[in-house]
Design an enzyme around this catalytic site. Sequence first.
Site, PDB file in Angstrom:
ATOM      1  N   GLY A  13      45.134  45.282  52.493  1.00 37.64           N
ATOM      2  CA  GLY A  13      44.542  45.832  51.265  1.00 37.64           C
ATOM      3  C   GLY A  13      44.394  47.340  51.370  1.00 37.64           C
ATOM      4  O   GLY A  13      43.534  47.949  50.708  1.00 37.64           O
ATOM      5  N   ALA A  15      46.098  49.793  50.305  1.00 36.65           N
ATOM      6  CA  ALA A  15      46.572  50.675  49.220  1.00 36.65           C
ATOM      7  C   ALA A  15      45.496  50.987  48.193  1.00 36.65           C
ATOM      8  O   ALA A  15      45.711  51.832  47.316  1.00 36.65           O
ATOM      9  CB  ALA A  15      47.780  50.043  48.533  1.00 36.65           C
ATOM     10  N   ILE A  18      38.378  49.440  49.009  1.00 35.90           N
ATOM     11  CA  ILE A  18      37.688  49.443  50.307  1.00 35.90           C
ATOM     12  C   ILE A  18      38.686  49.629  51.454  1.00 35.90           C
ATOM     13  O   ILE A  18      38.423  50.377  52.406  1.00 35.90           O
ATOM     14  CB  ILE A  18      36.885  48.128  50.473  1.00 35.90           C
ATOM     15  CG1 ILE A  18      35.771  48.054  49.403  1.00 35.90           C
ATOM     16  CG2 ILE A  18      36.305  48.012  51.876  1.00 35.90           C
ATOM     17  CD1 ILE A  18      35.105  46.679  49.287  1.00 35.90           C
ATOM     18  N   GLY A  76      42.396  41.341  48.813  1.00 38.23           N
ATOM     19  CA  GLY A  76      41.797  40.276  48.030  1.00 38.23           C
ATOM     20  C   GLY A  76      42.014  40.531  46.556  1.00 38.23           C
ATOM     21  O   GLY A  76      42.451  41.616  46.159  1.00 38.23           O
ATOM     22  N   TYR A 156      36.737  32.610  42.745  1.00 37.98           N
ATOM     23  CA  TYR A 156      36.518  33.771  43.628  1.00 37.98           C
ATOM     24  C   TYR A 156      35.381  33.514  44.619  1.00 37.98           C
ATOM     25  O   TYR A 156      35.560  33.634  45.841  1.00 37.98           O
ATOM     26  CB  TYR A 156      36.220  35.005  42.771  1.00 37.98           C
ATOM     27  CG  TYR A 156      35.985  36.265  43.571  1.00 37.98           C
ATOM     28  CD1 TYR A 156      37.058  36.995  44.071  1.00 37.98           C
ATOM     29  CD2 TYR A 156      34.695  36.734  43.826  1.00 37.98           C
ATOM     30  CE1 TYR A 156      36.848  38.161  44.801  1.00 37.98           C
ATOM     31  CE2 TYR A 156      34.476  37.893  44.545  1.00 37.98           C
ATOM     32  CZ  TYR A 156      35.558  38.608  45.036  1.00 37.98           C
ATOM     33  OH  TYR A 156      35.341  39.755  45.762  1.00 37.98           O
TER      34      TYR A 156
HETATM   35  P1  NAI Z   1      41.132  46.576  45.210  1.00 39.06           P
HETATM   36  O1  NAI Z   1      41.758  45.805  44.127  1.00 39.06           O
HETATM   37  O2  NAI Z   1      40.877  48.019  45.030  1.00 39.06           O
HETATM   38  O3  NAI Z   1      41.955  46.393  46.581  1.00 39.06           O
HETATM   39  C1  NAI Z   1      42.443  45.145  46.977  1.00 39.06           C
HETATM   40  C2  NAI Z   1      43.799  45.325  47.603  1.00 39.06           C
HETATM   41  O4  NAI Z   1      44.287  44.031  48.003  1.00 39.06           O
HETATM   42  C3  NAI Z   1      44.830  45.916  46.618  1.00 39.06           C
HETATM   43  O5  NAI Z   1      45.474  47.053  47.171  1.00 39.06           O
HETATM   44  C4  NAI Z   1      45.788  44.778  46.392  1.00 39.06           C
HETATM   45  O6  NAI Z   1      47.145  45.174  46.179  1.00 39.06           O
HETATM   46  C5  NAI Z   1      45.655  43.974  47.703  1.00 39.06           C
HETATM   47  N1  NAI Z   1      46.156  42.629  47.482  1.00 39.06           N
HETATM   48  C6  NAI Z   1      45.886  41.811  46.431  1.00 39.06           C
HETATM   49  N2  NAI Z   1      46.650  40.721  46.490  1.00 39.06           N
HETATM   50  C7  NAI Z   1      47.406  40.839  47.606  1.00 39.06           C
HETATM   51  C8  NAI Z   1      48.409  40.018  48.191  1.00 39.06           C
HETATM   52  N3  NAI Z   1      48.817  38.881  47.615  1.00 39.06           N
HETATM   53  N4  NAI Z   1      48.983  40.444  49.329  1.00 39.06           N
HETATM   54  C9  NAI Z   1      48.617  41.609  49.904  1.00 39.06           C
HETATM   55  N5  NAI Z   1      47.695  42.435  49.389  1.00 39.06           N
HETATM   56  C10 NAI Z   1      47.098  42.045  48.245  1.00 39.06           C
HETATM   57  O7  NAI Z   1      39.768  45.816  45.512  1.00 39.06           O
HETATM   58  P2  NAI Z   1      38.565  46.110  46.514  1.00 39.06           P
HETATM   59  O8  NAI Z   1      37.339  46.117  45.705  1.00 39.06           O
HETATM   60  O9  NAI Z   1      38.860  47.208  47.431  1.00 39.06           O
HETATM   61  O10 NAI Z   1      38.569  44.742  47.333  1.00 39.06           O
HETATM   62  C11 NAI Z   1      38.745  44.705  48.747  1.00 39.06           C
HETATM   63  C12 NAI Z   1      38.071  43.447  49.243  1.00 39.06           C
HETATM   64  O11 NAI Z   1      36.682  43.538  48.988  1.00 39.06           O
HETATM   65  C13 NAI Z   1      38.559  42.196  48.538  1.00 39.06           C
HETATM   66  O12 NAI Z   1      38.687  41.161  49.481  1.00 39.06           O
HETATM   67  C14 NAI Z   1      37.443  41.901  47.566  1.00 39.06           C
HETATM   68  O13 NAI Z   1      37.387  40.559  47.208  1.00 39.06           O
HETATM   69  C15 NAI Z   1      36.251  42.349  48.361  1.00 39.06           C
HETATM   70  N6  NAI Z   1      35.060  42.643  47.607  1.00 39.06           N
HETATM   71  C16 NAI Z   1      35.065  43.584  46.639  1.00 39.06           C
HETATM   72  C17 NAI Z   1      33.911  43.838  45.933  1.00 39.06           C
HETATM   73  C18 NAI Z   1      33.837  44.831  44.830  1.00 39.06           C
HETATM   74  O14 NAI Z   1      32.807  44.869  44.117  1.00 39.06           O
HETATM   75  N7  NAI Z   1      34.866  45.668  44.642  1.00 39.06           N
HETATM   76  C19 NAI Z   1      32.655  43.111  46.225  1.00 39.06           C
HETATM   77  C20 NAI Z   1      32.760  42.159  47.278  1.00 39.06           C
HETATM   78  C21 NAI Z   1      33.921  41.943  47.955  1.00 39.06           C
END
Ligand code: NAI
Length: 262
Positions: A13, A15, A18, A76, A156
């Site tokens: 993740g 790119a 977080i 994610g 989720y």
């Molecule tokens: P984001 O959408 O900015 O980053 C998630 C990254 O995961 C993206 O770069 C995306 O391309 C990558 N990704 C998605 N599907 C994929 C796949 N099939 N194969 C490889 N990479 C894939 O989101 P964020 O917020 O940075 O999320 C990071 C983690 O934090 C996730 O696991 C999310 O569920 C978790 N999270 C986020 C929260 C929030 O409020 N943003 C809260 C709690 C957990």
Amino acid sequence: MPPARPRTYLVTGAASGIGEATTARLRAQGHTVLGADLAGSDIDADLSTPEGRTRLVDRARELSGGRLDAVIASAGLHLYDPRTVQVNYFGAVATLEGLRPLLAAGGDPRAVVVSSLTAIHPHDPAIADAALAGDESAAIAAAEAAVQRGEGHAVYGSSKNALARWVRRTAATAAWAGAGIPLNAVAPGTVLTPMTEPMLATPGVREAVDSVIPMPLNGHAAAEQVAPLLDFLTSPENTHVTGQIVFIDGGADATLRGEGAW
Ligand code: NAI
């Protein structure tokens, strides 16, 4: 200034959000980070598929020379769709299990995965239990059934609940604690990233999110405010924290569960 002992990390993740903020922080400290994501990273791999998971491990082995010091699994997604459990649970577990031999060859090896505060929300046991049983077809079917019932929102939190439970059941085993590898999860509340920005910009949705994820301490977090916790948990300084679901949620868990859970 380079760190005293530069380390090699793999961050999924990487790119966005977080994962991107954590990658930037670690690189600024002089560490080597292999980023993995769907596209535009050192390793392009779709973690929703078995082929993509195999590709991640194969490319990580090639690029690292078979040795990683830490893995941060942040990839994610949040969709009312079975892909959410495929990436958030099966992709994350495949990342950690697949890269564990590379960690075992590393120095002061550490691993952390990003769960969520939503892991403590009511969830769909059919999805979470199938995931924990390692039955991806059953987990996909249960997620499809939830979507059909109009309960797609449960996919989720169910994926993150299963992930947290997987960390609890796995961290103290011979393969992890016995091999000297701390394994933890972080559970953020609401973090301002491309995943959440559209939701929070939608009238009514922001209020709904804030009512189920109350954050009395400092409100929504920036991704850069989560990165230091991932940094610590995967640093050599973390010698004894393992098997923990570390909430970084502005007080949401304490608000929702009070003194009964800790
Ligand atoms: P984001 O959408 O900015 O980053 C998630 C990254 O995961 C993206 O770069 C995306 O391309 C990558 N990704 C998605 N599907 C994929 C796949 N099939 N194969 C490889 N990479 C894939 O989101 P964020 O917020 O940075 O999320 C990071 C983690 O934090 C996730 O696991 C999310 O569920 C978790 N999270 C986020 C929260 C929030 O409020 N943003 C809260 C709690 C957990």
